[in-house]
Structure formats: structure tokens, C-alpha cells
Design a protein around this motif. Structure first.
Motif, mmCIF file in Angstrom:
data_model
loop_
_atom_site.group_PDB
_atom_site.id
_atom_site.type_symbol
_atom_site.label_atom_id
_atom_site.label_comp_id
_atom_site.label_asym_id
_atom_site.label_seq_id
_atom_site.Cartn_x
_atom_site.Cartn_y
_atom_site.Cartn_z
ATOM 1 N N SER A 144 -3.538 6.674 -0.735
ATOM 2 C CA SER A 144 -3.436 6.666 0.733
ATOM 3 C C SER A 144 -4.296 7.754 1.363
ATOM 4 N N THR A 145 -4.327 8.944 0.771
ATOM 5 C CA THR A 145 -5.162 10.010 1.335
ATOM 6 C C THR A 145 -6.643 9.685 1.173
ATOM 7 N N MET B 113 0.229 8.500 -3.024
ATOM 8 C CA MET B 113 -0.253 9.538 -2.115
ATOM 9 C C MET B 113 -1.760 9.731 -2.284
ATOM 10 N N SER C 112 -3.052 3.877 6.363
ATOM 11 C CA SER C 112 -3.076 5.009 5.434
ATOM 12 C C SER C 112 -1.941 5.990 5.723
ATOM 13 N N GLN D 295 5.802 9.902 0.565
ATOM 14 C CA GLN D 295 6.651 11.080 0.731
ATOM 15 C C GLN D 295 8.124 10.718 0.607
ATOM 16 N N ILE E 236 1.135 7.168 3.319
ATOM 17 C CA ILE E 236 1.471 8.569 3.033
ATOM 18 C C ILE E 236 2.955 8.818 3.304
#
Length: 70
Positions: A50-51, A47, A9, A17, A13
Motif C-alpha cells: 500500500s505504501t 503495508m 492506497s 494497521q 494502509i
């Protein structure tokens, strides 16, 4: 091979980014505007995924710790 969900994860992220930064640079420098906007949108979705995965992995670890403590 054991792959940690938390590490996976976090890598997602970081990749999101980097993709968002690249898209912002392409848009700001007058590069391919359509590609930059699409990449920014894709990075935003990555994002979010993944979060969400990170939260699930951390909740699972918390649950396992709670079970072991009892």
C-alpha cells in the motif's frame, strides 16, 4: 466509477494497521499464536504494498502537475 489510487492506497494502509493491531492483541492476550503471527506478517506485506502504491500515485500526480505547469 473512478477510484482514486491515493484513496485506495490510504484505505489499504488503514486496513493493514487494523489487521496488525488485531494480530498484536491476539498474541498479547494468549489467543491463537500461529494465526496472530501469520496475520502480523500479512499486515506487514499489505503495508509495504500500500505504501509503494501510494508513492507511485503521488509521483504520477507530481508528474502530471509538472506537465501542466510547463
Amino acid at each position: 466509477m473512478n477510484v482514486s489510487a491515493i484513496n485506495s492506497s490510504m484505505a489499504g494502509i488503514a486496513q493493514a494497521q487494523a489487521q496488525h493491531a488485531g494480530a498484536a492483541t491476539a498474541i498479547a492476550t494468549g489467543g491463537d499464536m500461529v494465526s496472530g503471527i501469520v496475520n502480523a506478517g500479512t499486515a506487514e506485506v499489505q503495508m509495504a504494498v500500500s505504501t509503494s502504491m501510494l508513492k507511485q500515485a503521488m509521483d504520477q500526480d507530481k508528474y502530471l502537475i509538472d506537465v501542466l505547469v510547463k
